[in-house]
Each structure stands twice: as structure tokens, then as C-alpha cells.
Design a protein around this motif. Structure first.
Motif, short mmCIF file in Angstrom:
data_model
loop_
_atom_site.label_atom_id
_atom_site.label_comp_id
_atom_site.label_asym_id
_atom_site.label_seq_id
_atom_site.Cartn_x
_atom_site.Cartn_y
_atom_site.Cartn_z
N LEU A 15 -11.94 -12.93 3.72
CA LEU A 15 -11.64 -13.11 2.30
C LEU A 15 -11.65 -11.78 1.55
N ILE A 16 -12.61 -10.93 1.87
CA ILE A 16 -12.65 -9.61 1.23
C ILE A 16 -11.37 -8.83 1.53
N GLN A 17 -10.94 -8.88 2.79
CA GLN A 17 -9.70 -8.19 3.16
C GLN A 17 -8.49 -8.82 2.47
N LEU A 18 -8.50 -10.16 2.37
CA LEU A 18 -7.39 -10.87 1.72
C LEU A 18 -7.28 -10.47 0.25
N VAL A 19 -8.39 -10.42 -0.45
CA VAL A 19 -8.37 -10.04 -1.87
C VAL A 19 -7.84 -8.61 -2.03
N GLU A 20 -8.26 -7.71 -1.15
CA GLU A 20 -7.83 -6.31 -1.26
C GLU A 20 -6.34 -6.16 -0.96
N LEU A 21 -5.86 -6.78 0.13
CA LEU A 21 -4.44 -6.69 0.45
C LEU A 21 -3.58 -7.38 -0.60
N ASN A 22 -4.08 -8.47 -1.17
CA ASN A 22 -3.38 -9.14 -2.26
C ASN A 22 -3.16 -8.18 -3.43
N ARG A 23 -4.23 -7.46 -3.77
CA ARG A 23 -4.14 -6.51 -4.89
C ARG A 23 -3.12 -5.41 -4.59
N LEU A 24 -3.17 -4.86 -3.39
CA LEU A 24 -2.25 -3.79 -3.02
C LEU A 24 -0.80 -4.27 -3.03
N PHE A 25 -0.57 -5.48 -2.50
CA PHE A 25 0.80 -6.02 -2.47
C PHE A 25 1.30 -6.29 -3.89
N ARG A 26 0.44 -6.86 -4.72
CA ARG A 26 0.83 -7.14 -6.10
C ARG A 26 1.21 -5.86 -6.84
N ALA A 28 2.18 -3.07 -5.49
CA ALA A 28 3.37 -2.49 -4.88
C ALA A 28 4.65 -3.16 -5.40
N ILE A 29 4.62 -4.49 -5.55
CA ILE A 29 5.78 -5.20 -6.09
C ILE A 29 6.11 -4.67 -7.49
N GLU A 30 5.09 -4.53 -8.31
CA GLU A 30 5.31 -4.07 -9.68
C GLU A 30 5.81 -2.62 -9.71
N SER A 31 5.38 -1.82 -8.75
CA SER A 31 5.80 -0.41 -8.74
C SER A 31 7.24 -0.24 -8.28
N ASP A 32 7.83 -1.27 -7.64
CA ASP A 32 9.23 -1.22 -7.21
C ASP A 32 10.18 -1.58 -8.35
N HIS A 33 9.85 -1.17 -9.56
CA HIS A 33 10.59 -1.63 -10.75
C HIS A 33 12.03 -1.14 -10.78
N GLY A 55 2.36 -11.89 -9.52
CA GLY A 55 1.17 -12.67 -9.82
C GLY A 55 1.15 -14.02 -9.13
N ILE A 56 2.29 -14.72 -9.15
CA ILE A 56 2.34 -16.05 -8.55
C ILE A 56 2.29 -15.98 -7.02
N LEU A 87 3.35 -3.88 3.57
CA LEU A 87 2.12 -4.46 3.01
C LEU A 87 2.18 -5.98 3.05
N GLY A 88 3.36 -6.55 2.76
CA GLY A 88 3.52 -8.00 2.82
C GLY A 88 3.29 -8.54 4.21
N GLU A 89 3.74 -7.81 5.24
CA GLU A 89 3.51 -8.24 6.62
C GLU A 89 2.02 -8.20 6.96
N GLU A 90 1.32 -7.17 6.48
CA GLU A 90 -0.13 -7.10 6.69
C GLU A 90 -0.83 -8.25 5.97
N LEU A 91 -0.35 -8.59 4.78
CA LEU A 91 -0.94 -9.69 4.01
C LEU A 91 -0.73 -11.02 4.72
N ASN A 92 0.45 -11.24 5.28
CA ASN A 92 0.70 -12.47 6.02
C ASN A 92 -0.25 -12.61 7.21
N LEU A 93 -0.47 -11.52 7.93
CA LEU A 93 -1.40 -11.54 9.06
C LEU A 93 -2.81 -11.85 8.58
N CYS A 94 -3.21 -11.26 7.47
CA CYS A 94 -4.54 -11.51 6.91
C CYS A 94 -4.70 -12.96 6.49
#
Length: 298
Positions: A15-26, A28-33, A55-56, A87-94
Motif C-alpha cells: 500500500l505504501i508503494q501504491l500510494v507513492e507510485l499513484n502520486r508520481l503517475f498523477r 506525471a500526467i499533469e506535467s504532460d500538458h 485524479g480519477i 510509470l503507469g506500467e509500474e503502477l499496474n504491477l504494484c
């Protein structure tokens, strides 16, 4: 170390890893503006579509106004960079690892409804409370992001408005299906008990009610289409149709447009077409529990 302690540590770490990767992916999406995006129901220029999609797609908990039977949804197409896709692929694995850790944790308590409630209380008041995380939405925690390293040629969104989905299995196969696909409950345990008393090769149908949901019908460029027809692995990597409650994340280069797509509107029940009678109208329940999912042909 006891099995109980090991299972709790596995859930905590995942769960700790999931929360962290979630934050990084979120983030990253916003930075691809600089890359294009389209989301259904949010075409207004005043809407920050990237922040909403990010966010969703990464929401792990219920929000105050969310019905307990609903999952956060937002259909669309989101252009992302190569780094964001990774990052999304890492998040899916997590997410898979967290789902496995949760399944192992719940096994410690057994399959009865009392045991399930005890596991939930232990998780909420103990481990998650210690991490200051409560009210996890497990479907949102587990579901896989749709990530495409190559852009489709076209995405055609369509509504699937059928009332139920069915899978036809032998009793023996159905037992395996229930244990693999469903969280233990009174109804599921009763269904498994009935199946165990039936001849192993008797055919049954598992039926579940489906809400109207969006599908993405995907057309790939000719070179990818030729490869996927010859390789089952590539067919899974480049599917022809998927459910799309969340945006499709598509790797794009700067200046590259989204694939061609139809700007589908929200579901309108008044526009539904009458359907012919389905063959599963002949199905009858074999368990009186209203939450049972198993049927046989009349």
C-alpha cells in the motif's frame, strides 16, 4: 515471523508503494500538458482535463458523495510521454501486488461472512488506521490502467447497455472461477458448496448484472494489425475492444495528435433499442440466495 505478521507487513508495504507510485503517475500526467487530451463531459476550456483525468485514474479511496456501489469513471483519451507510460506500467504491477497481498491477508480469517467482517475491521481499525488511510475503494485500487505505447489508428466509443453478462462453465470450472474472480461472501460460498455437490462436468452459467458501460473499439495501423493476428501475446497488448471506464493513456511524441475518435455523449436510456430475447432467458437459479450468481438451463 508468523504468517499473520508477514501478511500484514506485505499489505502495508504494497500500500505504501501504491500510494507513492499513484502520486508520481498523477503528477506525471499533469506535467504532460503539452500533449493532447479529450475526456467525455469535460470539453469546456475552463476545465482542467488533465488534472481531472489524473485524479480519477489514481483515486484509491471513496469521496464523500460517492455511492458505495460505484467506481470513479471518466472515459477519454490522454496523450502521455514515454516516461509517464513507464510509470503507469509500474503502477499496474504494484496494483497487482497489492491485490495479491490483500487476498493473502483475507485468507487468514477464513471465508465465512463473520470472518470477512472481522478481516475488514482488522484492516480498517488496525493496519490502515496506523497509516492514516481509511475507506479504501478496492476496485479502484486494483483496476488496471489501459496503456498503449503505440497510438491506435482509430478509437470508436460505444455504449454496451445489456443487462447482464454470462459465462458458461462446467461445475468444476465454475468453482475455480469463483475462487479466482470473486471475493469470498456468504452467497459465493453457498454457490461453491452447491457446485461441489453437482457432477463435475455438468454445465452451469454464472450470470452477473451489468450497468450500461462504455466500450472502446480499437482499430490499429496495418502493420500492428498484421502482427497481432499472428501473435496471441500481441493480441492482448493491442486489443480490438476493451471496456473504458477510465481514459486510455496513449504514448505520443510532442506535436503528435490523438488518434481519430468519436466524441460519444453520456448514456441516454431513452435511446436504447429493443433487443431480441436472449438465449439466457431460459436460465433458472439453483440457489435461493438473492445474491447467488449460478444458473442452469431450464
Amino acid at each position: 515471523m508468523s504468517k499473520e505478521t508477514a501478511a500484514r507487513i506485505a499489505v502495508r508495504d504494497a500500500l505504501i508503494q501504491l500510494v507513492e507510485l499513484n502520486r508520481l503517475f498523477r503528477e506525471a500526467i499533469e506535467s504532460d500538458h503539452g500533449l493532447p487530451i479529450w475526456t467525455m463531459e469535460t470539453e469546456s476550456e475552463s476545465t482542467n482535463q488533465r488534472a481531472l483525468a489524473a485524479g480519477i485514474a489514481t483515486r484509491l479511496t471513496y469521496i464523500e458523495e460517492q455511492n458505495k456501489q460505484e467506481t470513479a469513471r471518466l472515459t477519454g483519451l490522454v496523450g502521455v510521454s514515454e516516461q509517464t507510460l513507464q510509470l503507469g506500467e509500474e503502477l499496474n504491477l504494484c496494483r497487482d501486488q497489492f491485490k495479491t497481498a490483500m487476498a493473502d491477508f483475507r485468507k487468514l480469517f477464513g471465508d465465512s461472512i463473520e470472518a470477512i467482517e472481522q478481516a475488514s475491521d482488522d484492516l480498517r481499525d488496525g493496519l490502515l488506521g496506523g497509516l492514516q488511510v481509511k475507506h479504501l475503494h478496492f476496485v479502484q485500487c486494483y483496476r488496471q490502467l489501459k496503456l498503449f505505447p503505440e497510438p491506435p489508428r482509430r478509437v470508436g466509443f460505444s455504449w454496451a447497455a445489456s443487462h447482464s453478462g454470462t459465462v458458461r462453465l462446467t461445475a468444476e470450472e465454475a468453482i475455480v472461477h469463483f475462487r479466482k474472480k470473486y471475493i469470498a461472501s456468504v452467497a459465493v460460498n453457498e454457490d461453491i458448496g452447491l457446485l461441489e455437490k453437482m457432477p463435475a462436468k455438468e454445465v452451469v452459467v454464472i450470470k452477473r448484472i451489468l450497468a450500461p458501460h462504455l466500450r472502446a473499439n480499437i482499430t490499429w495501423p496495418k502493420d500492428i494489425q498484421a502482427l497481432r493476428q499472428a501473435d496471441p501475446v500481441l493480441k492482448k497488448q493491442y486489443p480490438a475492444q476493451i471496456n473504458s471506464p477510465l481514459p486510455l493513456f496513449i504514448q505520443l511524441k510532442p506535436g503528435e495528435p490523438l488518434p481519430e475518435f468519436n466524441r460519444i455523449r453520456p448514456y441516454d436510456p431513452s435511446a436504447r433499442q429493443e433487443r431480441l430475447q436472449r438465449s439466457d432467458a431460459r436460465l433458472v437459479k439453483i440457489n435461493d440466495n438473492p445474491h447467488s450468481r449460478i444458473y442452469r438451463y431450464a
